[in-house]
Design an enzyme around this catalytic site. Sequence first.
Site, PDB file in Angstrom:
ATOM      1  N   TYR A  63      41.847   6.640  -4.316  1.00  0.00           N
ATOM      2  CA  TYR A  63      41.286   5.787  -3.279  1.00  0.00           C
ATOM      3  C   TYR A  63      42.386   4.811  -2.861  1.00  0.00           C
ATOM      4  O   TYR A  63      42.712   3.880  -3.597  1.00  0.00           O
ATOM      5  CB  TYR A  63      40.049   5.048  -3.814  1.00  0.00           C
ATOM      6  CG  TYR A  63      39.142   5.993  -4.582  1.00  0.00           C
ATOM      7  CD1 TYR A  63      38.198   6.766  -3.923  1.00  0.00           C
ATOM      8  CD2 TYR A  63      39.288   6.149  -5.964  1.00  0.00           C
ATOM      9  CE1 TYR A  63      37.401   7.663  -4.624  1.00  0.00           C
ATOM     10  CE2 TYR A  63      38.496   7.042  -6.673  1.00  0.00           C
ATOM     11  CZ  TYR A  63      37.556   7.799  -6.005  1.00  0.00           C
ATOM     12  OH  TYR A  63      36.787   8.691  -6.701  1.00  0.00           O
ATOM     13  N   HIS A  94      30.489   3.861  -4.561  1.00  0.00           N
ATOM     14  CA  HIS A  94      29.058   4.111  -4.441  1.00  0.00           C
ATOM     15  C   HIS A  94      28.565   3.708  -3.055  1.00  0.00           C
ATOM     16  O   HIS A  94      27.545   3.030  -2.912  1.00  0.00           O
ATOM     17  CB  HIS A  94      28.287   3.381  -5.538  1.00  0.00           C
ATOM     18  CG  HIS A  94      28.487   3.981  -6.894  1.00  0.00           C
ATOM     19  ND1 HIS A  94      28.087   3.359  -8.062  1.00  0.00           N
ATOM     20  CD2 HIS A  94      29.031   5.155  -7.282  1.00  0.00           C
ATOM     21  CE1 HIS A  94      28.405   4.119  -9.098  1.00  0.00           C
ATOM     22  NE2 HIS A  94      28.976   5.208  -8.653  1.00  0.00           N
ATOM     23  N   GLU A 145      35.638  14.819 -12.453  1.00  0.00           N
ATOM     24  CA  GLU A 145      35.664  14.217 -11.119  1.00  0.00           C
ATOM     25  C   GLU A 145      36.794  13.208 -10.913  1.00  0.00           C
ATOM     26  O   GLU A 145      36.534  12.032 -10.648  1.00  0.00           O
ATOM     27  CB  GLU A 145      34.322  13.558 -10.829  1.00  0.00           C
ATOM     28  CG  GLU A 145      33.817  12.593 -11.899  1.00  0.00           C
ATOM     29  CD  GLU A 145      32.494  11.956 -11.519  1.00  0.00           C
ATOM     30  OE1 GLU A 145      32.405  11.353 -10.427  1.00  0.00           O
ATOM     31  OE2 GLU A 145      31.559  12.056 -12.315  1.00  0.00           O
ATOM     32  N   ASP A 155       0.804  -1.225   0.000  1.00  0.00           N
ATOM     33  CA  ASP A 155       0.000   0.000   0.000  1.00  0.00           C
ATOM     34  C   ASP A 155       0.837   1.275   0.000  1.00  0.00           C
ATOM     35  O   ASP A 155       0.373   2.332   0.428  1.00  0.00           O
ATOM     36  CB  ASP A 155      -0.958   0.036   1.210  1.00  0.00           C
ATOM     37  CG  ASP A 155      -1.995  -1.074   1.165  1.00  0.00           C
ATOM     38  OD1 ASP A 155      -2.344  -1.504   0.043  1.00  0.00           O
ATOM     39  OD2 ASP A 155      -2.440  -1.515   2.236  1.00  0.00           O
ATOM     40  N   ARG A 164      37.775  12.526  -3.711  1.00  0.00           N
ATOM     41  CA  ARG A 164      37.252  12.841  -5.041  1.00  0.00           C
ATOM     42  C   ARG A 164      36.794  14.290  -5.026  1.00  0.00           C
ATOM     43  O   ARG A 164      36.230  14.766  -4.024  1.00  0.00           O
ATOM     44  CB  ARG A 164      36.087  11.919  -5.421  1.00  0.00           C
ATOM     45  CG  ARG A 164      35.554  12.137  -6.830  1.00  0.00           C
ATOM     46  CD  ARG A 164      34.689  10.979  -7.331  1.00  0.00           C
ATOM     47  NE  ARG A 164      33.461  10.758  -6.616  1.00  0.00           N
ATOM     48  CZ  ARG A 164      33.246   9.750  -5.774  1.00  0.00           C
ATOM     49  NH1 ARG A 164      34.201   8.843  -5.541  1.00  0.00           N
ATOM     50  NH2 ARG A 164      32.090   9.612  -5.143  1.00  0.00           N
ATOM     51  N   HIS A 224      31.242  12.371 -17.071  1.00  0.00           N
ATOM     52  CA  HIS A 224      30.033  11.824 -17.680  1.00  0.00           C
ATOM     53  C   HIS A 224      29.118  12.993 -18.017  1.00  0.00           C
ATOM     54  O   HIS A 224      29.241  14.097 -17.463  1.00  0.00           O
ATOM     55  CB  HIS A 224      29.328  10.812 -16.767  1.00  0.00           C
ATOM     56  CG  HIS A 224      28.927  11.356 -15.415  1.00  0.00           C
ATOM     57  ND1 HIS A 224      27.830  12.173 -15.233  1.00  0.00           N
ATOM     58  CD2 HIS A 224      29.470  11.192 -14.178  1.00  0.00           C
ATOM     59  CE1 HIS A 224      27.718  12.485 -13.955  1.00  0.00           C
ATOM     60  NE2 HIS A 224      28.703  11.909 -13.289  1.00  0.00           N
ATOM     61  N   ASP A 267      29.343  12.937  -2.067  1.00  0.00           N
ATOM     62  CA  ASP A 267      28.946  12.989  -3.481  1.00  0.00           C
ATOM     63  C   ASP A 267      27.427  13.075  -3.483  1.00  0.00           C
ATOM     64  O   ASP A 267      26.739  12.087  -3.210  1.00  0.00           O
ATOM     65  CB  ASP A 267      29.445  11.743  -4.211  1.00  0.00           C
ATOM     66  CG  ASP A 267      29.189  11.782  -5.715  1.00  0.00           C
ATOM     67  OD1 ASP A 267      28.325  12.560  -6.154  1.00  0.00           O
ATOM     68  OD2 ASP A 267      29.852  11.023  -6.445  1.00  0.00           O
ATOM     69  N   HIS A 277      23.731  10.487 -14.853  1.00  0.00           N
ATOM     70  CA  HIS A 277      24.591   9.963 -15.909  1.00  0.00           C
ATOM     71  C   HIS A 277      23.764  10.068 -17.188  1.00  0.00           C
ATOM     72  O   HIS A 277      23.048   9.141 -17.568  1.00  0.00           O
ATOM     73  CB  HIS A 277      25.002   8.518 -15.633  1.00  0.00           C
ATOM     74  CG  HIS A 277      26.031   8.394 -14.547  1.00  0.00           C
ATOM     75  ND1 HIS A 277      26.624   7.213 -14.206  1.00  0.00           N
ATOM     76  CD2 HIS A 277      26.581   9.313 -13.726  1.00  0.00           C
ATOM     77  CE1 HIS A 277      27.489   7.401 -13.213  1.00  0.00           C
ATOM     78  NE2 HIS A 277      27.461   8.674 -12.907  1.00  0.00           N
ATOM     79  N   GLU A 304      34.634  16.913  -7.561  1.00  0.00           N
ATOM     80  CA  GLU A 304      33.793  16.890  -8.762  1.00  0.00           C
ATOM     81  C   GLU A 304      33.052  18.212  -8.927  1.00  0.00           C
ATOM     82  O   GLU A 304      32.439  18.722  -7.981  1.00  0.00           O
ATOM     83  CB  GLU A 304      32.768  15.755  -8.654  1.00  0.00           C
ATOM     84  CG  GLU A 304      31.788  15.690  -9.807  1.00  0.00           C
ATOM     85  CD  GLU A 304      30.756  14.596  -9.607  1.00  0.00           C
ATOM     86  OE1 GLU A 304      30.168  14.155 -10.615  1.00  0.00           O
ATOM     87  OE2 GLU A 304      30.527  14.181  -8.442  1.00  0.00           O
ATOM     88  N   HIS A 321      37.893   4.826 -11.991  1.00  0.00           N
ATOM     89  CA  HIS A 321      36.735   5.235 -12.796  1.00  0.00           C
ATOM     90  C   HIS A 321      37.131   6.272 -13.837  1.00  0.00           C
ATOM     91  O   HIS A 321      38.264   6.756 -13.875  1.00  0.00           O
ATOM     92  CB  HIS A 321      35.621   5.781 -11.896  1.00  0.00           C
ATOM     93  CG  HIS A 321      36.040   6.912 -11.000  1.00  0.00           C
ATOM     94  ND1 HIS A 321      36.162   8.211 -11.435  1.00  0.00           N
ATOM     95  CD2 HIS A 321      36.351   6.931  -9.673  1.00  0.00           C
ATOM     96  CE1 HIS A 321      36.527   8.983 -10.443  1.00  0.00           C
ATOM     97  NE2 HIS A 321      36.662   8.238  -9.360  1.00  0.00           N
ATOM     98  N   ASP A 325      25.385  17.546  -9.460  1.00  0.00           N
ATOM     99  CA  ASP A 325      26.251  16.412  -9.100  1.00  0.00           C
ATOM    100  C   ASP A 325      27.598  16.973  -8.638  1.00  0.00           C
ATOM    101  O   ASP A 325      28.418  17.375  -9.456  1.00  0.00           O
ATOM    102  CB  ASP A 325      26.423  15.491 -10.311  1.00  0.00           C
ATOM    103  CG  ASP A 325      27.216  14.229  -9.989  1.00  0.00           C
ATOM    104  OD1 ASP A 325      27.510  13.992  -8.807  1.00  0.00           O
ATOM    105  OD2 ASP A 325      27.551  13.494 -10.941  1.00  0.00           O
TER     106      ASP A 325
END
Length: 445
Positions: free
Chosen positions: A395, A250, A391, A47, A412, A361, A267, A368, A414, A357, A278
């Site tokens: 790591y 992520h 970005e 529901d 990072r 993008h 991020d 993305h 970005e 990475h 972003d």
Amino acid sequence: MLPEILPRPAPIGNDEYRARRQSLMEALPADSAVLLPGAALVSRSRDSEFPFRQDSDFHYLTGFPEPDALLVLLPGREEGASVLFCQDRDPTLEAWTGIRLGAEGAVREHGVDQAFENAERDARLEALLDGRRTLYLPLADAEALALADELRGRLAARMRRGARPPEAFADIAPLLHERRLVKSDTELALIRHAADISARAHVRAMQAARPGLAEYHLQAELEHEFRWQGGSGPAYASIVGGGINACVLHYIENREALHDGDLVLIDAGAEFDLYAGDITRTFPVNGRFGEAQRALYELVLEVQERAVAAVRPGATLAEIHELVVHGLTEGLIGLGLLEGEVRARIDDESYRRFYLHSTSHWLGLDVHDVGRYRRDDQPRPLEPGMVLTIEPGLYVPADDDIPEPFRGIGIRIEDDVVVTATGHEVLTAGVPKRVAEIEALMARK
């Protein structure tokens, strides 16, 4: 005292939606048709549904905000080339879930040529598609493909009575996504606003951070600002990773404590009128960078700023990524995290232990965003109106062969960047990224 509320940019008007539909139809054969479904409600639990979010392609062509809609485009049709099917008006259901536009409201508010409620859809679709040789639809959408197959089968069953079913299906996505890649001025204003909201949210998180809080406390600061400024919420699941959690690209659990002496990587971006911001920033929980943290951070920042400076018409994302890989690899050797010659460490991909990475993008209705990165098997040159991220990151695993001061550090940085006729514009400059700027901001709690 309540936070400032930013003025809202103008929404996209019906004239622009009409022009988009017309541009798409002009690229199609005269005897073709487009079948494009909108998004449906998705069940969250019994529901209860997830908040509705319209399909990006459907929104791009219509701006129509309700679930369970279907757009049919029929080039050259005298009665009108754009036909929208939508939810039936239902006073009982509307008392629970809100007023529906219905067919009349769809024409009045969204400028399509004709609209019908879904109760009439099956009967009318056969007549609309009869004689259309090629049917364009999103071939990756199983439900759209099933509907197209059903319609073709029903028309084929009536061929002896003169019906002419579609002879072929074709994918509408490539044509549509190329149009989405270069943004209009109105779109850029919406993306700029999403970026502004996102930047203000990151500033709030920096000012709120201190040892003893949890990652979710900073997430709450971010997402309060997104909502306060009229956004629909996060454009994607917010990442708030303290300490070694920053090394998980992520990481979205956001439930761990923030510790004195650690960095925290955020991020996160706002969604405004379905357009995404972003931003990633990395900063010390206690407001002061340690020596190893500063050295690694300054390396990422230097490379990130060089990559941003390289954004201009004619440049390619492949060239910018190569610049980033070279700069990070050279810096990793300088810090003792890699050994040997820069070219050798790039060729054997040793750098990928620390940088996993791509650098960029596309950004737009999806975080993305759509659009090909290559043309004729070559990296495509950037054009004015394209929006992208820059970005780079590093790591560092907490492995025994890593110098101890660097273990478990994730960084990072970005920004969102639009390509202009003469170079670029950084849309997310409102949140600091220089060490001194970050430390000064965090000192003003």
